[in-house]
Design a protein around this motif. Sequence first.
Motif, PDB file in Angstrom:
ATOM      1  N   MET A  47       0.718  -1.237   0.009  1.00  0.00           N
ATOM      2  CA  MET A  47      -0.059  -0.038  -0.230  1.00  0.00           C
ATOM      3  C   MET A  47       0.927   1.227  -0.080  1.00  0.00           C
ATOM      4  O   MET A  47       1.981   1.245   0.548  1.00  0.00           O
ATOM      5  CB  MET A  47      -0.900   0.097   1.226  1.00  0.00           C
ATOM      6  N   ARG A  48       0.356   2.337  -0.573  1.00  0.00           N
ATOM      7  CA  ARG A  48       1.084   3.644  -0.740  1.00  0.00           C
ATOM      8  C   ARG A  48       0.049   4.728   0.129  1.00  0.00           C
ATOM      9  O   ARG A  48      -1.163   4.695  -0.430  1.00  0.00           O
ATOM     10  CB  ARG A  48       1.149   3.666  -2.229  1.00  0.00           C
ATOM     11  N   ARG A  49       0.721   5.655   0.762  1.00  0.00           N
ATOM     12  CA  ARG A  49      -0.150   6.787   1.123  1.00  0.00           C
ATOM     13  C   ARG A  49      -0.476   7.823   0.028  1.00  0.00           C
ATOM     14  O   ARG A  49       0.249   7.855  -0.847  1.00  0.00           O
ATOM     15  CB  ARG A  49       0.975   7.408   2.258  1.00  0.00           C
ATOM     16  N   VAL A  53       5.109   6.141   7.762  1.00  0.00           N
ATOM     17  CA  VAL A  53       3.867   5.698   8.611  1.00  0.00           C
ATOM     18  C   VAL A  53       4.240   5.060   9.824  1.00  0.00           C
ATOM     19  O   VAL A  53       5.685   4.719   9.895  1.00  0.00           O
ATOM     20  CB  VAL A  53       3.214   4.768   7.559  1.00  0.00           C
ATOM     21  N   ARG A  54       3.364   5.127  10.577  1.00  0.00           N
ATOM     22  CA  ARG A  54       3.617   4.081  11.916  1.00  0.00           C
ATOM     23  C   ARG A  54       2.703   3.107  11.927  1.00  0.00           C
ATOM     24  O   ARG A  54       1.505   3.340  11.467  1.00  0.00           O
ATOM     25  CB  ARG A  54       3.579   5.066  13.163  1.00  0.00           C
ATOM     26  N   ALA A  55       3.098   1.880  12.458  1.00  0.00           N
ATOM     27  CA  ALA A  55       2.117   0.648  12.442  1.00  0.00           C
ATOM     28  C   ALA A  55       1.973   0.075  13.846  1.00  0.00           C
ATOM     29  O   ALA A  55       3.135  -0.166  14.567  1.00  0.00           O
ATOM     30  CB  ALA A  55       2.534  -0.226  11.389  1.00  0.00           C
ATOM     31  N   GLU A  56       0.913  -0.511  14.203  1.00  0.00           N
ATOM     32  CA  GLU A  56       0.711  -1.361  15.346  1.00  0.00           C
ATOM     33  C   GLU A  56      -0.119  -2.394  14.837  1.00  0.00           C
ATOM     34  O   GLU A  56      -0.865  -2.570  14.073  1.00  0.00           O
ATOM     35  CB  GLU A  56      -0.131  -0.614  16.281  1.00  0.00           C
ATOM     36  N   LEU A  57       0.303  -3.527  15.674  1.00  0.00           N
ATOM     37  CA  LEU A  57      -0.332  -5.110  15.319  1.00  0.00           C
ATOM     38  C   LEU A  57      -0.863  -5.715  16.799  1.00  0.00           C
ATOM     39  O   LEU A  57      -0.229  -5.578  17.814  1.00  0.00           O
ATOM     40  CB  LEU A  57       0.640  -5.891  14.601  1.00  0.00           C
ATOM     41  N   PHE A  78     -13.090   1.345  14.026  1.00  0.00           N
ATOM     42  CA  PHE A  78     -13.273   2.683  13.577  1.00  0.00           C
ATOM     43  C   PHE A  78     -11.986   2.936  12.996  1.00  0.00           C
ATOM     44  O   PHE A  78     -10.845   2.891  13.477  1.00  0.00           O
ATOM     45  CB  PHE A  78     -13.604   3.792  14.609  1.00  0.00           C
ATOM     46  N   ALA A  79     -11.971   3.381  11.726  1.00  0.00           N
ATOM     47  CA  ALA A  79     -10.585   3.804  11.176  1.00  0.00           C
ATOM     48  C   ALA A  79     -10.878   5.332  11.102  1.00  0.00           C
ATOM     49  O   ALA A  79     -11.870   5.876  10.287  1.00  0.00           O
ATOM     50  CB  ALA A  79     -10.583   3.287   9.767  1.00  0.00           C
ATOM     51  N   GLU A  80     -10.027   5.946  11.682  1.00  0.00           N
ATOM     52  CA  GLU A  80      -9.963   7.520  11.541  1.00  0.00           C
ATOM     53  C   GLU A  80      -9.657   8.067  10.554  1.00  0.00           C
ATOM     54  O   GLU A  80      -8.899   7.208   9.567  1.00  0.00           O
ATOM     55  CB  GLU A  80      -8.964   8.007  12.905  1.00  0.00           C
ATOM     56  N   PRO A  81      -9.989   9.356   9.964  1.00  0.00           N
ATOM     57  CA  PRO A  81      -9.542   9.796   8.847  1.00  0.00           C
ATOM     58  C   PRO A  81      -8.113   9.620   8.321  1.00  0.00           C
ATOM     59  O   PRO A  81      -7.070   9.814   9.302  1.00  0.00           O
ATOM     60  CB  PRO A  81      -9.819  11.465   8.874  1.00  0.00           C
ATOM     61  N   ARG A  82      -7.703   8.850   6.981  1.00  0.00           N
ATOM     62  CA  ARG A  82      -6.386   8.991   6.849  1.00  0.00           C
ATOM     63  C   ARG A  82      -5.663   7.579   7.343  1.00  0.00           C
ATOM     64  O   ARG A  82      -4.446   7.719   7.331  1.00  0.00           O
ATOM     65  CB  ARG A  82      -5.592  10.104   6.450  1.00  0.00           C
ATOM     66  N   ARG A 104      -3.155  -1.538  12.375  1.00  0.00           N
ATOM     67  CA  ARG A 104      -3.486  -0.071  12.155  1.00  0.00           C
ATOM     68  C   ARG A 104      -2.226   0.696  11.728  1.00  0.00           C
ATOM     69  O   ARG A 104      -1.177   0.476  11.979  1.00  0.00           O
ATOM     70  CB  ARG A 104      -3.978   0.436  13.463  1.00  0.00           C
ATOM     71  N   VAL A 105      -2.409   1.518  10.526  1.00  0.00           N
ATOM     72  CA  VAL A 105      -1.322   2.068   9.884  1.00  0.00           C
ATOM     73  C   VAL A 105      -1.700   3.615   9.870  1.00  0.00           C
ATOM     74  O   VAL A 105      -2.999   3.840   9.425  1.00  0.00           O
ATOM     75  CB  VAL A 105      -0.806   1.748   8.793  1.00  0.00           C
ATOM     76  N   ALA A 106      -1.008   4.473  10.096  1.00  0.00           N
ATOM     77  CA  ALA A 106      -0.989   6.108  10.120  1.00  0.00           C
ATOM     78  C   ALA A 106      -0.068   6.547   9.669  1.00  0.00           C
ATOM     79  O   ALA A 106       1.178   6.073   9.826  1.00  0.00           O
ATOM     80  CB  ALA A 106      -1.839   6.583  11.525  1.00  0.00           C
ATOM     81  N   ALA A 107      -0.163   7.894   9.266  1.00  0.00           N
ATOM     82  CA  ALA A 107       0.995   8.730   8.882  1.00  0.00           C
ATOM     83  C   ALA A 107       1.753   9.085  10.048  1.00  0.00           C
ATOM     84  O   ALA A 107       1.114   9.221  11.080  1.00  0.00           O
ATOM     85  CB  ALA A 107       0.404   9.986   8.042  1.00  0.00           C
ATOM     86  N   VAL A 108       3.141   9.275   9.817  1.00  0.00           N
ATOM     87  CA  VAL A 108       4.082   9.859  10.742  1.00  0.00           C
ATOM     88  C   VAL A 108       3.687  11.172  10.907  1.00  0.00           C
ATOM     89  O   VAL A 108       3.530  11.861  10.042  1.00  0.00           O
ATOM     90  CB  VAL A 108       5.512   9.581  10.365  1.00  0.00           C
TER      91      VAL A 108
END
Length: 206
Positions: free
Chosen positions: A32-34, A129-133, A145-149, A201-205
Amino acid sequence: MSDSLSWSIPANEYRRERWRNQFGWTREIVRMRRQPGGADRPAEGEDWDWRLSIAEIERDAPFSAFPGIDRELVLLSGNGLRLRFNDGEAHELLPPHDKLRFPGEREVLGELLDGPTHDFNLMWRRDRVRAELWHRPLVGPMVIFAEPRHSWAVHLLAGQARFTDDSGLPPLHAGDTAILAAGSERLRHVLEGGGEVLLVRVAAVE
Protein backbone atom coordinates in the motif's frame (compact mmCIF):
# COMPACT_ATOMS: atom_id res chain seq x y z
CA MET A 1 -18.92 10.74 -2.15
CA SER A 2 -16.58 8.97 0.28
CA ASP A 3 -12.96 8.52 -0.78
CA SER A 4 -12.54 5.55 1.55
CA LEU A 5 -11.60 2.16 0.17
CA SER A 6 -12.40 -1.24 1.71
CA TRP A 7 -12.02 -4.66 0.13
CA SER A 8 -11.18 -8.26 0.99
CA ILE A 9 -8.42 -10.49 -0.36
CA PRO A 10 -9.04 -14.26 -0.35
CA ALA A 11 -6.04 -16.33 0.72
CA ASN A 12 -5.92 -18.09 -2.66
CA GLU A 13 -5.27 -14.75 -4.39
CA TYR A 14 -2.06 -13.93 -2.51
CA ARG A 15 0.86 -13.61 -4.91
CA ARG A 16 3.73 -16.04 -4.32
CA GLU A 17 7.22 -14.65 -4.97
CA ARG A 18 10.83 -15.11 -3.99
CA TRP A 19 12.41 -13.23 -1.11
CA ARG A 20 14.53 -10.26 -2.05
CA ASN A 21 17.65 -12.31 -1.23
CA GLN A 22 16.28 -15.41 -3.05
CA PHE A 23 16.62 -17.66 0.05
CA GLY A 24 12.91 -18.31 0.52
CA TRP A 25 9.36 -17.72 -0.64
CA THR A 26 6.63 -15.36 0.49
CA ARG A 27 2.96 -14.94 -0.34
CA GLU A 28 2.28 -11.26 -0.67
CA ILE A 29 -1.10 -10.12 0.64
CA VAL A 30 -0.94 -6.44 -0.30
CA ARG A 31 1.41 -3.47 -0.67
CA MET A 32 0.00 0.00 0.00
CA ARG A 33 0.98 3.60 -0.70
CA ARG A 34 -0.06 6.75 1.20
CA GLN A 35 -2.11 9.24 -0.80
CA PRO A 36 -1.85 12.95 0.10
CA GLY A 37 -5.22 13.95 1.55
CA GLY A 38 -6.88 10.62 0.75
CA ALA A 39 -7.11 6.93 1.58
CA ASP A 40 -4.19 4.56 1.11
CA ARG A 41 -4.18 2.78 -2.25
CA PRO A 42 -2.54 -0.41 -3.58
CA ALA A 43 1.00 0.16 -4.83
CA GLU A 44 3.14 -1.30 -7.59
CA GLY A 45 6.76 -2.36 -7.47
CA GLU A 46 8.90 -0.96 -4.65
CA ASP A 47 6.88 2.24 -4.33
CA TRP A 48 5.04 1.14 -1.18
CA ASP A 49 4.73 2.55 2.33
CA TRP A 50 3.46 -0.59 4.06
CA ARG A 51 3.17 -4.21 3.08
CA LEU A 52 1.66 -7.48 4.34
CA SER A 53 2.88 -10.94 3.42
CA ILE A 54 3.26 -14.50 4.68
CA ALA A 55 6.79 -15.90 4.71
CA GLU A 56 7.17 -19.61 3.94
CA ILE A 57 10.28 -20.74 5.80
CA GLU A 58 11.33 -24.27 4.85
CA ARG A 59 15.00 -24.16 5.90
CA ASP A 60 17.40 -22.09 7.97
CA ALA A 61 18.12 -18.93 5.98
CA PRO A 62 19.18 -15.30 6.36
CA PHE A 63 16.41 -12.74 6.08
CA SER A 64 16.47 -10.06 3.39
CA ALA A 65 17.69 -6.62 4.44
CA PHE A 66 15.20 -3.73 4.31
CA PRO A 67 16.95 -0.44 5.17
CA GLY A 68 14.61 2.29 6.40
CA ILE A 69 11.85 -0.21 7.12
CA ASP A 70 10.54 -1.61 10.40
CA ARG A 71 8.90 -5.00 10.50
CA GLU A 72 6.90 -7.25 12.79
CA LEU A 73 6.79 -11.02 12.42
CA VAL A 74 4.05 -13.30 13.81
CA LEU A 75 4.25 -17.10 13.87
CA LEU A 76 1.19 -18.42 12.04
CA SER A 77 1.92 -22.14 11.90
CA GLY A 78 4.69 -24.59 12.67
CA ASN A 79 6.62 -25.52 15.80
CA GLY A 80 8.67 -22.38 16.12
CA LEU A 81 11.30 -20.10 14.64
CA ARG A 82 14.46 -18.72 16.22
CA LEU A 83 15.62 -15.30 15.03
CA ARG A 84 19.37 -15.06 15.55
CA PHE A 85 20.69 -11.52 15.07
CA ASN A 86 24.30 -10.79 14.13
CA ASP A 87 24.80 -8.79 17.34
CA GLY A 88 24.32 -11.99 19.37
CA GLU A 89 20.67 -11.52 20.37
CA ALA A 90 18.34 -14.45 19.74
CA HIS A 91 14.57 -14.58 20.07
CA GLU A 92 12.24 -17.55 19.63
CA LEU A 93 8.77 -17.32 18.13
CA LEU A 94 6.78 -20.16 19.66
CA PRO A 95 3.25 -21.48 19.07
CA PRO A 96 0.60 -20.41 18.96
CA HIS A 97 1.35 -16.86 17.74
CA ASP A 98 4.46 -15.27 19.23
CA LYS A 99 5.56 -12.04 17.52
CA LEU A 100 8.58 -9.75 17.35
CA ARG A 101 9.18 -6.24 16.02
CA PHE A 102 12.64 -5.27 14.72
CA PRO A 103 14.37 -2.90 12.26
CA GLY A 104 14.77 -4.19 8.72
CA GLU A 105 18.47 -3.22 8.71
CA ARG A 106 19.36 -5.78 11.36
CA GLU A 107 21.07 -8.84 9.96
CA VAL A 108 19.13 -11.89 11.14
CA LEU A 109 19.16 -15.62 10.49
CA GLY A 110 15.92 -17.58 10.72
CA GLU A 111 16.44 -21.01 12.31
CA LEU A 112 13.64 -23.58 12.29
CA LEU A 113 13.06 -25.26 15.66
CA ASP A 114 11.20 -28.32 14.35
CA GLY A 115 10.02 -28.20 10.75
CA PRO A 116 8.75 -25.49 8.39
CA THR A 117 6.83 -22.42 9.52
CA HIS A 118 4.54 -19.80 8.02
CA ASP A 119 4.96 -16.31 9.43
CA PHE A 120 2.84 -13.17 9.01
CA ASN A 121 5.07 -10.27 8.00
CA LEU A 122 4.14 -6.60 8.45
CA MET A 123 6.59 -4.03 7.05
CA TRP A 124 6.39 -0.23 6.96
CA ARG A 125 8.62 2.71 6.05
CA ARG A 126 9.32 4.34 9.40
CA ASP A 127 9.79 7.84 7.98
CA ARG A 128 6.33 7.81 6.35
CA VAL A 129 3.98 5.71 8.49
CA ARG A 130 3.65 4.12 11.91
CA ALA A 131 2.06 0.72 12.40
CA GLU A 132 0.62 -1.30 15.28
CA LEU A 133 -0.37 -4.97 15.36
CA TRP A 134 -2.59 -6.93 17.78
CA HIS A 135 -3.67 -10.57 18.10
CA ARG A 136 -7.27 -10.77 19.31
CA PRO A 137 -10.02 -13.38 19.79
CA LEU A 138 -13.15 -12.83 17.72
CA VAL A 139 -16.23 -13.63 19.79
CA GLY A 140 -19.39 -12.01 18.49
CA PRO A 141 -19.27 -8.48 17.00
CA MET A 142 -16.11 -6.36 16.74
CA VAL A 143 -16.47 -2.69 15.78
CA ILE A 144 -13.52 -1.16 13.91
CA PHE A 145 -13.28 2.62 13.60
CA ALA A 146 -10.73 3.91 11.09
CA GLU A 147 -9.99 7.56 11.73
CA PRO A 148 -9.49 9.81 8.67
CA ARG A 149 -6.45 8.75 6.62
CA HIS A 150 -5.87 5.69 8.80
CA SER A 151 -5.89 2.16 7.46
CA TRP A 152 -6.70 -1.16 9.09
CA ALA A 153 -5.97 -4.70 7.97
CA VAL A 154 -7.91 -7.65 9.40
CA HIS A 155 -6.27 -11.04 8.88
CA LEU A 156 -8.46 -13.96 9.97
CA LEU A 157 -6.22 -16.52 11.64
CA ALA A 158 -8.93 -19.07 12.36
CA GLY A 159 -12.70 -19.43 12.18
CA GLN A 160 -15.18 -17.53 10.04
CA ALA A 161 -16.42 -13.95 10.05
CA ARG A 162 -18.65 -11.59 8.15
CA PHE A 163 -19.16 -7.84 7.97
CA THR A 164 -22.59 -6.87 9.26
CA ASP A 165 -22.35 -3.21 8.22
CA ASP A 166 -23.49 -1.79 4.87
CA SER A 167 -20.08 -2.16 3.19
CA GLY A 168 -21.04 -5.17 1.08
CA LEU A 169 -17.74 -6.88 1.90
CA PRO A 170 -17.83 -10.67 1.49
CA PRO A 171 -17.40 -13.12 4.39
CA LEU A 172 -13.89 -13.93 5.61
CA HIS A 173 -12.58 -17.47 5.88
CA ALA A 174 -9.44 -18.55 7.71
CA GLY A 175 -6.41 -17.03 5.99
CA ASP A 176 -8.31 -14.19 4.27
CA THR A 177 -7.55 -10.50 4.79
CA ALA A 178 -9.68 -7.35 4.65
CA ILE A 179 -8.22 -3.88 4.04
CA LEU A 180 -10.13 -0.91 5.48
CA ALA A 181 -8.65 2.40 4.28
CA ALA A 182 -10.32 5.62 5.46
CA GLY A 183 -10.15 8.79 3.40
CA SER A 184 -11.22 12.21 4.63
CA GLU A 185 -14.02 10.82 6.79
CA ARG A 186 -14.10 8.34 9.66
CA LEU A 187 -14.81 4.79 8.57
CA ARG A 188 -16.85 2.29 10.61
CA HIS A 189 -16.99 -1.48 10.06
CA VAL A 190 -18.62 -4.22 12.12
CA LEU A 191 -17.08 -7.71 11.98
CA GLU A 192 -18.97 -10.60 13.51
CA GLY A 193 -18.03 -14.24 13.89
CA GLY A 194 -15.88 -16.65 15.85
CA GLY A 195 -12.16 -17.28 15.71
CA GLU A 196 -8.96 -15.26 15.97
CA VAL A 197 -7.71 -12.22 14.09
CA LEU A 198 -4.60 -10.16 13.57
CA LEU A 199 -5.42 -6.45 13.52
CA VAL A 200 -3.07 -3.94 11.91
CA ARG A 201 -3.49 -0.16 12.14
CA VAL A 202 -1.42 2.17 9.95
CA ALA A 203 -1.26 5.97 10.15
CA ALA A 204 0.95 8.70 8.72
CA VAL A 205 3.93 9.88 10.75
CA GLU A 206 3.01 13.19 12.38
